[in-house]
Design a protein around this motif. Structure first.
Motif, PDB file in Angstrom:
ATOM      1  N   ALA A   2      41.721  46.284  30.244  1.00  0.00           N
ATOM      2  CA  ALA A   2      42.645  46.484  31.352  1.00  0.00           C
ATOM      3  C   ALA A   2      43.944  47.125  30.878  1.00  0.00           C
ATOM      4  CB  ALA A   2      42.946  45.138  31.993  1.00  0.00           C
ATOM      5  N   ASN A   3      44.478  48.007  31.714  1.00  0.00           N
ATOM      6  CA  ASN A   3      45.723  48.688  31.384  1.00  0.00           C
ATOM      7  C   ASN A   3      46.915  48.151  32.161  1.00  0.00           C
ATOM      8  OD1 ASN A   3      44.563  50.480  29.535  1.00  0.00           O
ATOM      9  ND2 ASN A   3      43.844  51.791  31.185  1.00  0.00           N
ATOM     10  N   HIS A   4      46.679  47.673  33.348  1.00  0.00           N
ATOM     11  CA  HIS A   4      47.780  47.214  34.184  1.00  0.00           C
ATOM     12  C   HIS A   4      48.018  45.723  33.996  1.00  0.00           C
ATOM     13  CE1 HIS A   4      47.956  51.005  36.360  1.00  0.00           C
ATOM     14  NE2 HIS A   4      46.644  50.978  36.403  1.00  0.00           N
ATOM     15  N   ASP A   5      49.256  45.332  34.141  1.00  0.00           N
ATOM     16  CA  ASP A   5      49.590  43.913  34.019  1.00  0.00           C
ATOM     17  C   ASP A   5      48.860  43.093  35.070  1.00  0.00           C
ATOM     18  OD1 ASP A   5      51.254  44.379  31.890  1.00  0.00           O
ATOM     19  OD2 ASP A   5      53.084  44.438  33.098  1.00  0.00           O
ATOM     20  N   SER A   6      48.747  43.657  36.273  1.00  0.00           N
ATOM     21  CA  SER A   6      48.087  42.925  37.351  1.00  0.00           C
ATOM     22  C   SER A   6      46.604  42.705  37.042  1.00  0.00           C
ATOM     23  CB  SER A   6      48.240  43.663  38.675  1.00  0.00           C
ATOM     24  OG  SER A   6      47.637  44.929  38.595  1.00  0.00           O
ATOM     25  N   SER A   7      45.964  43.690  36.419  1.00  0.00           N
ATOM     26  CA  SER A   7      44.546  43.521  36.094  1.00  0.00           C
ATOM     27  C   SER A   7      44.364  42.552  34.929  1.00  0.00           C
ATOM     28  CB  SER A   7      43.872  44.855  35.810  1.00  0.00           C
ATOM     29  OG  SER A   7      44.566  45.571  34.842  1.00  0.00           O
ATOM     30  N   LYS A   8      45.329  42.519  34.014  1.00  0.00           N
ATOM     31  CA  LYS A   8      45.282  41.531  32.925  1.00  0.00           C
ATOM     32  C   LYS A   8      45.429  40.122  33.495  1.00  0.00           C
ATOM     33  CE  LYS A   8      47.126  44.606  29.409  1.00  0.00           C
ATOM     34  NZ  LYS A   8      48.292  44.942  28.584  1.00  0.00           N
ATOM     35  N   LYS A   9      46.325  39.988  34.454  1.00  0.00           N
ATOM     36  CA  LYS A   9      46.514  38.688  35.101  1.00  0.00           C
ATOM     37  C   LYS A   9      45.249  38.287  35.861  1.00  0.00           C
ATOM     38  CE  LYS A   9      49.364  36.206  38.409  1.00  0.00           C
ATOM     39  NZ  LYS A   9      50.505  36.266  39.328  1.00  0.00           N
ATOM     40  N   ARG A  10      44.650  39.237  36.547  1.00  0.00           N
ATOM     41  CA  ARG A  10      43.423  38.957  37.298  1.00  0.00           C
ATOM     42  C   ARG A  10      42.327  38.460  36.364  1.00  0.00           C
ATOM     43  NH1 ARG A  10      42.610  37.204  41.731  1.00  0.00           N
ATOM     44  NH2 ARG A  10      43.956  38.755  42.665  1.00  0.00           N
ATOM     45  N   ILE A  11      42.218  39.060  35.185  1.00  0.00           N
ATOM     46  CA  ILE A  11      41.219  38.637  34.206  1.00  0.00           C
ATOM     47  C   ILE A  11      41.495  37.200  33.758  1.00  0.00           C
ATOM     48  CG2 ILE A  11      40.413  39.014  31.838  1.00  0.00           C
ATOM     49  CD1 ILE A  11      40.775  42.056  32.421  1.00  0.00           C
ATOM     50  N   ARG A  12      42.757  36.876  33.513  1.00  0.00           N
ATOM     51  CA  ARG A  12      43.124  35.504  33.122  1.00  0.00           C
ATOM     52  C   ARG A  12      42.787  34.517  34.224  1.00  0.00           C
ATOM     53  NH1 ARG A  12      48.033  37.871  31.610  1.00  0.00           N
ATOM     54  NH2 ARG A  12      49.126  36.779  33.292  1.00  0.00           N
ATOM     55  N   GLN A  13      43.114  34.872  35.470  1.00  0.00           N
ATOM     56  CA  GLN A  13      42.848  33.979  36.599  1.00  0.00           C
ATOM     57  C   GLN A  13      41.345  33.754  36.783  1.00  0.00           C
ATOM     58  OE1 GLN A  13      44.812  36.139  39.739  1.00  0.00           O
ATOM     59  NE2 GLN A  13      46.528  34.705  39.775  1.00  0.00           N
ATOM     60  N   THR A  14      40.577  34.831  36.676  1.00  0.00           N
ATOM     61  CA  THR A  14      39.137  34.740  36.865  1.00  0.00           C
ATOM     62  C   THR A  14      38.513  33.845  35.806  1.00  0.00           C
ATOM     63  OG1 THR A  14      39.138  36.959  37.790  1.00  0.00           O
ATOM     64  CG2 THR A  14      37.015  36.097  37.054  1.00  0.00           C
ATOM     65  N   LYS A  15      38.968  33.996  34.580  1.00  0.00           N
ATOM     66  CA  LYS A  15      38.443  33.183  33.478  1.00  0.00           C
ATOM     67  C   LYS A  15      38.728  31.704  33.718  1.00  0.00           C
ATOM     68  CE  LYS A  15      38.782  32.810  28.463  1.00  0.00           C
ATOM     69  NZ  LYS A  15      39.484  33.290  27.268  1.00  0.00           N
ATOM     70  N   THR A  16      39.940  31.390  34.144  1.00  0.00           N
ATOM     71  CA  THR A  16      40.328  30.006  34.400  1.00  0.00           C
ATOM     72  C   THR A  16      39.527  29.424  35.554  1.00  0.00           C
ATOM     73  OG1 THR A  16      42.567  30.519  33.661  1.00  0.00           O
ATOM     74  CG2 THR A  16      42.283  28.501  34.926  1.00  0.00           C
ATOM     75  N   ARG A  17      39.414  30.181  36.640  1.00  0.00           N
ATOM     76  CA  ARG A  17      38.687  29.698  37.814  1.00  0.00           C
ATOM     77  C   ARG A  17      37.209  29.509  37.521  1.00  0.00           C
ATOM     78  NH1 ARG A  17      41.879  33.622  41.609  1.00  0.00           N
ATOM     79  NH2 ARG A  17      43.672  32.300  42.043  1.00  0.00           N
ATOM     80  N   ARG A  18      36.641  30.413  36.725  1.00  0.00           N
ATOM     81  CA  ARG A  18      35.231  30.310  36.384  1.00  0.00           C
ATOM     82  C   ARG A  18      34.973  29.037  35.587  1.00  0.00           C
ATOM     83  NH1 ARG A  18      31.570  32.190  32.190  1.00  0.00           N
ATOM     84  NH2 ARG A  18      29.549  32.576  33.148  1.00  0.00           N
ATOM     85  N   ALA A  19      35.847  28.748  34.622  1.00  0.00           N
ATOM     86  CA  ALA A  19      35.694  27.527  33.825  1.00  0.00           C
ATOM     87  C   ALA A  19      35.803  26.290  34.710  1.00  0.00           C
ATOM     88  CB  ALA A  19      36.748  27.492  32.725  1.00  0.00           C
ATOM     89  N   HIS A  20      36.760  26.306  35.629  1.00  0.00           N
ATOM     90  CA  HIS A  20      36.964  25.184  36.552  1.00  0.00           C
ATOM     91  C   HIS A  20      35.739  24.996  37.445  1.00  0.00           C
ATOM     92  CE1 HIS A  20      38.605  23.264  40.222  1.00  0.00           C
ATOM     93  NE2 HIS A  20      39.335  22.589  39.351  1.00  0.00           N
TER      94      HIS A  20
END
Length: 84
Positions: A2-20
């Motif tokens: 990812a190049n954009h900060d928003s897409s990096k954040k989206r990746i972090r959020q998705t990873k957290t939600r998937r684990a949950h």
């Protein structure tokens, strides 16, 4: 990557939600499995509302679909009623 900060954040959020979601879905699967293996009707009938509640909560959070939760609840209720 990812190049954009928003897409990096989206990746972090998705990873957290998937684990949950995976944790709670696995917990519910184990509860369903334990309920299916019960042989005592009174014990199974006491456990059924708790398992149904878990499934409803997962469906409301969209970790599993509403139809899947409904199908599981229906099958479990039939199974508990058959115990004798």
């Amino acid at each position: 990557m990812a190049n954009h900060d928003s897409s990096k954040k989206r990746i972090r959020q998705t990873k957290t939600r998937r684990a949950h979601n995976r944790y709670y879905a696995k917990t519910a699967r184990n509860a369903v499995r334990a309920l299916r293996n019960m042989t005592d009707k009174a014990e199974a009938a006491a456990r059924l509302p708790k398992v149904e509640s878990m499934l409803d909560r997962l469906a409301s959070k969209k970790a599993i679909s509403k139809n899947k939760a409904s199908n599981l609840k229906s099958k479990l209720a039939l199974l508990v009623n058959k115990l004798g």
